[in-house]
Every structure is written in C-alpha cells, then in structure tokens.
Design an enzyme around this catalytic site. Structure first.
Site, PDB file in Angstrom:
ATOM      1  N   THR A 470     -41.647  12.925 -25.026  1.00  0.00           N
ATOM      2  CA  THR A 470     -40.645  13.259 -26.029  1.00  0.00           C
ATOM      3  C   THR A 470     -40.075  14.658 -25.873  1.00  0.00           C
ATOM      4  O   THR A 470     -39.018  14.948 -26.409  1.00  0.00           O
ATOM      5  CB  THR A 470     -41.278  13.150 -27.426  1.00  0.00           C
ATOM      6  N   ALA A 512     -43.443  18.030 -33.604  1.00  0.00           N
ATOM      7  CA  ALA A 512     -42.645  19.263 -33.684  1.00  0.00           C
ATOM      8  C   ALA A 512     -42.957  20.007 -34.976  1.00  0.00           C
ATOM      9  O   ALA A 512     -43.185  21.227 -34.962  1.00  0.00           O
ATOM     10  CB  ALA A 512     -41.160  18.932 -33.596  1.00  0.00           C
ATOM     11  N   THR A 632     -32.726  17.464 -25.653  1.00  0.00           N
ATOM     12  CA  THR A 632     -33.825  16.501 -25.749  1.00  0.00           C
ATOM     13  C   THR A 632     -33.815  15.811 -27.116  1.00  0.00           C
ATOM     14  O   THR A 632     -34.249  14.661 -27.231  1.00  0.00           O
ATOM     15  CB  THR A 632     -35.192  17.177 -25.507  1.00  0.00           C
ATOM     16  N   GLN A 636     -33.845  11.868 -27.743  1.00  0.00           N
ATOM     17  CA  GLN A 636     -34.768  11.139 -28.617  1.00  0.00           C
ATOM     18  C   GLN A 636     -34.025  10.073 -29.412  1.00  0.00           C
ATOM     19  O   GLN A 636     -34.483   8.950 -29.545  1.00  0.00           O
ATOM     20  CB  GLN A 636     -35.407  12.122 -29.607  1.00  0.00           C
ATOM     21  N   GLU A 703     -38.663   8.798 -34.388  1.00  0.00           N
ATOM     22  CA  GLU A 703     -38.567   7.387 -34.768  1.00  0.00           C
ATOM     23  C   GLU A 703     -37.329   7.012 -35.555  1.00  0.00           C
ATOM     24  O   GLU A 703     -36.957   5.836 -35.594  1.00  0.00           O
ATOM     25  CB  GLU A 703     -39.839   6.992 -35.530  1.00  0.00           C
TER      26      GLU A 703
HETATM   27 MO1  MOS Z   1     -45.420   6.288 -33.433  1.00  0.00          MO
HETATM   28  S1  MOS Z   1     -45.308   4.248 -33.745  1.00  0.00           S
HETATM   29  O1  MOS Z   1     -45.801   6.848 -35.005  1.00  0.00           O
HETATM   30  O2  MOS Z   1     -46.699   6.555 -32.378  1.00  0.00           O
END
Ligand code: MOS
Length: 736
Positions: A470, A512, A632, A636, A703
């Site tokens: 990430t 982060a 980056t 993401q 996410e």
């Molecule tokens: Mo992510 S599904 O919170 O590793």
C-alpha cells in the site's frame, strides 16, 4: 514541484520501494535463502465432513527426497489444539492436524517435507487418504432455517434498533423491499501465502507473508504454548493481502511443526489452488433491505437484515449492515446479522468487509427508491444526508460528503443525464449512468516508533508495522522528511520485524493513522533532542542559546550566521540520538463518529445483442482528511475501484454442493479485472482538514475505494437497460 518537496506530507513521491521491487531486490517471504532449507507441501481433504480412517504414509515416505509426512498421527499435540484466538472477534480456530476430524473440503490433512518443492508436491499429491465421509452442511438454501445470531460482530452489535421501523413502514407512501446477494469471493493477492519456519533450539524464526507480524508472533505463541519473546517474525514485503493475511492461518503453524520434526528450516508456500482452501474468503451474503420514504423522499424507516455463512469451526460474520446504521438520517432503523454454518473453511476480512458488500445492497436500494420517487439519486441522498451519526448519537469529526457529490457529479457530467432508463445510446450500445455513496470508518490503534540519527547523517526509522503493497515505506519516509526537513535519501525505513517497536495489524485502513502518528511523534521527539544536545554542547556554535533562537533548516540548526550540522552534533556526542514515541488514540472515538466519505459515478455500455457489458468510465470523489501522498494515495483509490469492478462484474467462487469443493479455484476460472476491463478512472479529492481523527489528520484510504462501486455499476446498468440485477456479479447470463 521541486523534487524534495515531493517527499513532504502530501507530495506525489514515488514508491520508496519501487526500484527494489522492479529489480527483484525486494525479498518476499518465500525468497529468503536459509542454509539447509527444505520444502513442504500441503495435502488437503477431498471430502467436506467426516473422519480420516487411514493415511498410508509408507509409500509416500519412500518417494525421492521425502523427509517427513506429518499427519494427525505423528503431529505434535498442541496445548491450544486449533484454538488460537488472539484478536477477537475473529476467533481463528485453525486446522493443524490435532485429530482425525474433517470440517471442510480443502482442510490440511498432511504436510509433506522433501528436498525440493517438486518432490514435496508430488508426494503430497500421491498420499492416499481414506475417509469415512459424513453428511456435510453445504446447501445454504436448505440450512438457512438453522440460521442463528452470532455473539459479536466486527464493528458493533449483531442487531440494532432505533425508533419504530414497523410503524413507520406502515404509514409510508413509498417503499422498497428487495433482497440482494453477493457471492463467495477470494482475495487472490499476487503473492500467495508463504512461510519459512526455522528453529534454533527453542527459538523460532518465521519469514511469513502477513499483514500483521505481531499478530503472527502472538498467535503462534498461544498455539504452541511458547514464550512470545522466543518467536521472531519477519516480513519485509507482502505482495498484497486484501485481508487474507490479516489473521494467521493453519499453514504457518504447520510449517513450524514440520520444521521442528525435520530439524531443518522448512518453506511452505501455498499453491494458488490452496489459496481457495484454509486461508479465508469473503462469505456469501443475502441482504434484505427495506426503505420507506415520505412524499419528499425523506427516509421514514430503514431495515437491513443480513444472512451470511460461516464455517462450523468459528462464527465469522460479514458485517454488511453496519454501514446502514449511520449513512443516512432516519429515526427508525433496524439491522440484523444471522449466520448459517456450513462445512466450508472459515471466512474472513476481505476488502472493506461489510462496507463493500453492504453498500452494494443499501446503495442499490437507494437507487431503486430514487427511481420509484422519480427523484435524482443525488437529490435523494442529499435529502437524507446525515448531519450526525444517528446510531452512535455523535457528531462527525468532519464530513465533506456533500462536496464529494458535487465534485464527482461535475467531473462526471451528471447534469447531462437523462433520468429515463434506456434513453442514452452510443451507436448500438445502451449507455447508463449510475452513482453511489462511498464510506469507510476511520480506525486507529496504538503504535510505537523509533527514529534515530546516526553519525553518518542518516535518519533510521523503525516500527514493527508492515507494507502489504500500500505504500507504508513511502509515507513513513515522507512523514519523517517533513518533520525533519530532510531529503528522502537521508531517511531509511525499517519495518516488518517484531524486534522493532510494536505496531498494529495493517488492516482496517489504519496503518497511516496509527503508525504514521507514532513515526511523526518520534521524529519530533528526535528533533527536540538534537536541538537540546547542540545547545548543551560547548563545542557547538549554538552553545547556550535559548531553544527559540534556533531555526531548524535542511539538516542544520541556525541562529543568525551561526550554524551547526545535525550529523556533526551526533559525531561530537559519540552516540546516535534517538526519538521514540508511542502514539495511541485518546477519547475522540467516544466523542466523534469518524469516517471517510466519497461519491462514485459509473458509466456502463451494454450491447444487448451480444450480452456484453463494459464499465467505460468511473469517477470517484473522496474526502479523506490529509492525503499523505498524492500519487500512492490516488493509486490506493484506483486499486479499490478496480477491486470494485471485479466485485461488480466478475468475482465469484462457486461451491460444488455435493463435494464442498470450490470448483473455480484458479486464476483462469476465478476472474479478476484485467486492463481491458478497466477503462477511464478519474479520481478527485475534496480538500478536508480533520485534526480530531489523529495528529496527521489522515483518514484511512485503503478500503474506501471499493465501497459503493458495485452499486454504482449496477445502478448504471439499470439506467442503461431498465433491468435491475440484485445478485452479484453482474454477468452476461443475468443480462439476457
Ligand atoms: Mo483489510 S480487509 O481490513 O485487511
């Protein structure tokens, strides 16, 4: 932008580990070379339930190179058996050869160790296992009558209720009552799980591909009954995880058990097909959403009832309805989660668990309600904008969702949309535009960091976090570059080792916020120490000055014409200077509801004659607090959206009901998006300052990118065709 300013917080600095990765210098877990290393392969069950009656190991033991066939008969008896719950509510009941019981197809039944990987694999495949199969629970439709309420849920209670949704439903003029489903999906990171286990006396070293080195250490300590201090876990690079490497699975323990038996380091690299076995997945969900609205489109009642499946080993619940509790203003809301236990492996966290699957249901239902009301989908969402969190009864620390709708709509060209389905065309193709809300909570856990300036003038940053691809290496370098005003070449980041200061799981989009805050605090601590050391040093040109007379600039302390170099300060002192910090959340989560928000817009093109569907454009507008790295960070969100395209159009693992086997357990048959499936993606950010979430002001971005995407695409498909598909993935067969 000057090159060095890219290294500051927010700069578009390229990945710090990019060169090492593309030149093969970055060592992944399976690539460590240890003297005497031998290779293990898993043999897995071919039935879904029953007992092992016999395993004929003798023939296999005579095969070339074979050193060990580890089965439940000769495996170490572990104090915890398979129970290794160290991070509830993920109970993590592992299958580690403790008895003859089979709980799912694909369960490890033996580990074969041989001199080469080929020999180990051939022997594992040749192993003859006799089973006494028993009736397996596999048919979700048949087992749903046995659904039960789990004791707990990630993100809150399984069931919630406020107001009186039933009464409000009865008097509402507009109602939507629809059921949505999402299939089993597998994480499929590029790098499969892999572990090298090496014993040195009673000490164990694990080179493991993981999102949580400290979690692996603690889980192993509990499982094997060991002192955690005797276990070292190393993970310098992880080739993706998406949640499956957030918990420790059975193969890690099996590698350590096998290594103990053969008294050699053992490498156990999971085969791609076994990635569909004992290492988790997103479970099937069936979600009933009921929305009731008044004539103005204001929500009067919301219900979101989730039925999902778990294994017979452990209750793991996809928390789909958690997002529904807070996303819109409504006084009458009820949510529930029920589980059906099947003879399958245990599901786990995957790419916004709950939010990705839950927003598909909720945001599709909102689109259905907008169509029923003949109201623009953005207008419906604005009329139900939640100014505070109605579930937690707390204000938001910050919320820029309105701006996200506006910015996204403008960039996408939403005002040119003809609301009528089937009204837009491009040649023979129907064109549809749809949108949805994106959201993900801002989490944070305590983290520790150390930052050290040595005589070589280099700043060494250390934290026991990990980078699952990430950009953790990169942002930590930027945070220190920013705090110390140094070029990135003078900053080295060491992570991925439990000998470094403790850090939390890289999951829940919180690395982060958690580790970044600790590293920043440690860097500022170091800076203060450097200044103090110089001012107290009789050999410094700055000796005796007050602290506030000193300016910190580009590796120097300055006061008028007097200068002192920070490396010289260390050299004169004869020892490195160190800053340390433990950064932990305070009470802010009790005072504020903390979330990132966004709006995602999709364009699809549908050729009805060919049943062909393509996502031609996506625009995502996000408000994520401080964006630590413009490059980056954008990546993401791009990656999250690509995951959303996969979820919308392709990803589905099919369970064969008589056998309990996943039939498309490979990357040829389990489809993920390829470049041709990913057309134009436009990412925009709404500037947002939030000093309440954490010192950096960074909300998680790992996410949120996947949330809302499947709904936006499905809503666009409805707009294109007039056809509402409520089951993911949106495959051509469902179009015709
Ligand atoms: Mo992510 S599904 O919170 O590793």
């Amino acid at each position: 932008m000057k090159p060095e300013s890219e290294a500051r917080i927010g700069g578009a600095m390229s990945r710090a580990d990019g060169r090492d990765k593309v030149t093969g210098q970055a060592l992944y877990s399976a690539e460590f070379q240890l003297p005497g290393l031998v290779h293990a392969a898993l043999a897995t069950s071919t039935v879904a339930s029953g007992r092992i009656v016999d395993i004929d190991t003798r023939a296999v033991e005579r095969m070339p190179g074979v050193l060990l066939v580890l089965t439940h008969r000769n495996a170490q008896s572990l104090p915890q058996k398979g129970r290794a719950a160290v991070q509830p509510p993920a109970g993590r009941v592992l299958t580690v050869l403790q008895d003859d019981r089979i709980y799912y197809n694909g369960q490890p039944v033996a580990v074969v160790v041989a001199a080469t990987p080929e020999q180990a694999r051939a022997a594992a495949q040749a192993l003859a296992v006799q089973y006494a199969p028993e009736a397996a629970l596999l048919d979700f439709a048949a087992e749903r009558r046995r659904a039960y309420r789990p004791d707990s849920l990630t993100g809150g209670e399984p069931d919630t209720r406020r107001g009186d949704p039933e009464a409000a439903w009865q008097r509402a003029p507009f109602r939507i009552d629809a059921t949505y489903s999402t299939p089993v999906e597998h994480h499929n990171p590029m790098e499969p799980h892999a572990t090298i286990a090496a014993w040195n006396g009673d000490e164990l070293a694990l080179y493991d591909s993981t999102q949580y080195v400290d979690g692996v250490r603690n889980t192993m300590a509990k499982l094997l009954g060991m002192d955690p201090a005797k276990i070292r876990v190393i993970c310098h690079y992880t080739g993706g995880g998406f949640g499956c490497k957030g918990s420790m699975w059975s193969h890690v323990a099996l590698a350590a058990m096998a290594a103990q038996k053969v008294e050699r380091p053992v490498k156990l690299a999971i085969e791609r097909t076994q990635m569909f076995g004992p290492v988790g997945y997103r479970p099937f969900t069936e979600q009933r959403v009921q929305l009731a609205a008044d004539d103005h489109g204001r929500l009067l009642a919301v219900r979101h009832d989730v039925l999902t499946q778990t294994s017979t080993l452990e209750d793991w619940t996809e928390p789909c309805a958690v997002v529904t509790r807070m996303l819109y203003a409504c006084p009458n809301v009820a949510t529930s989660h029920r589980l059906v236990a099947l003879n399958v492996g245990t599901p786990t966290f995957m790419r916004a668990p709950g939010e990705a699957s839950g927003t598909f249901a909720l945001e599709t239902a909102m689109d259905e309600l907008a169509a029923r009301l003949k109201m623009d989908p953005i207008e419906l969402r604005l009329r139900n904008h939640a100014d505070s969190d109605g579930h937690k009864n707390l204000p938001f620390s910050s919320k820029s969702l309105r701006q996200c709708y506006a910015l996204g709509a403008e960039r996408f060209g939403w005002s040119r949309r003809n609301a009528q389905p089937r009204s837009q065309r491009d040649g023979r193709q129907l064109v549809g535009w749809g949108m949805a809300t994106a959201t993900y909570p801002t989490h944070r856990l305590p983290a520790n960091a150390r930052v050290e300036l040595r005589a070589d003038g280099i700043v060494y940053v250390a934290s026991g976090t990990q980078d699952l691809g990430t950009g953790t290496y990169t942002i930590l370098q930027q945070i220190v570059a920013d705090a110390l005003q140094l070029p990135p070449q003078r900053i080295r980041v060491a992570i991925g080792d439990i000998r470094l200061p403790q850090a939390p799981v890289s999951g829940g989009s919180m690395t982060a916020a958690s580790v970044g805050s600790a590293v920043q605090a440690a860097a500022l601590d170091l800076r203060a120490r450097i200044v103090q050391t110089a001012l107290a040093d009789a050999a410094s040109p700055l000796h005796g000055l007050p602290t506030d007379a000193v300016e910190w600039r580009e590796g120097q302390l300055r006061a008028g014409d007097r200068r002192d170099d920070i490396a010289a300060i260390v050299r004169r002192g004869g020892a490195p200077l160190t800053g340390e910090a433990r950064a932990a959340p305070g009470t802010e989560a009790k005072q504020y509801s903390m979330h990132a928000f966004g709006a995602v817009f999709a364009e699809v093109k549908v050729d009805e004659a060919l049943a062909r569907l393509q996502v031609s454009r996506i625009t995502g507008a996000y408000a994520v607090g401080t964006l630590l790295n413009a490059k980056t960070g954008r990546s993401q969100l791009l990656g999250g959206i690509v995951g959303g395209i996969g979820m919308a159009l392709f990803e589905e693992t099919l369970l064969d009901v008589p056998s309990g086997r996943f039939v498309n357990a490979n990357l040829a048959d389990y489809h993920v998006p390829v470049n041709a499936d990913v057309q134009a993606i436009d990412i925009a950010f709404v500037p947002e300052e939030d000093h309440l979430v954490n010192p950096l002001g960074a909300k998680g971005i790992g996410e949120i990118g996947i949330t809302g995407v499947a709904a936006a695409i499905g809503n666009a498909l409805f707009h294109a065709t007039g056809k509402r598909i409520r089951e993911l993935p949106l495959t051509p067969a469902k179009l015709v």
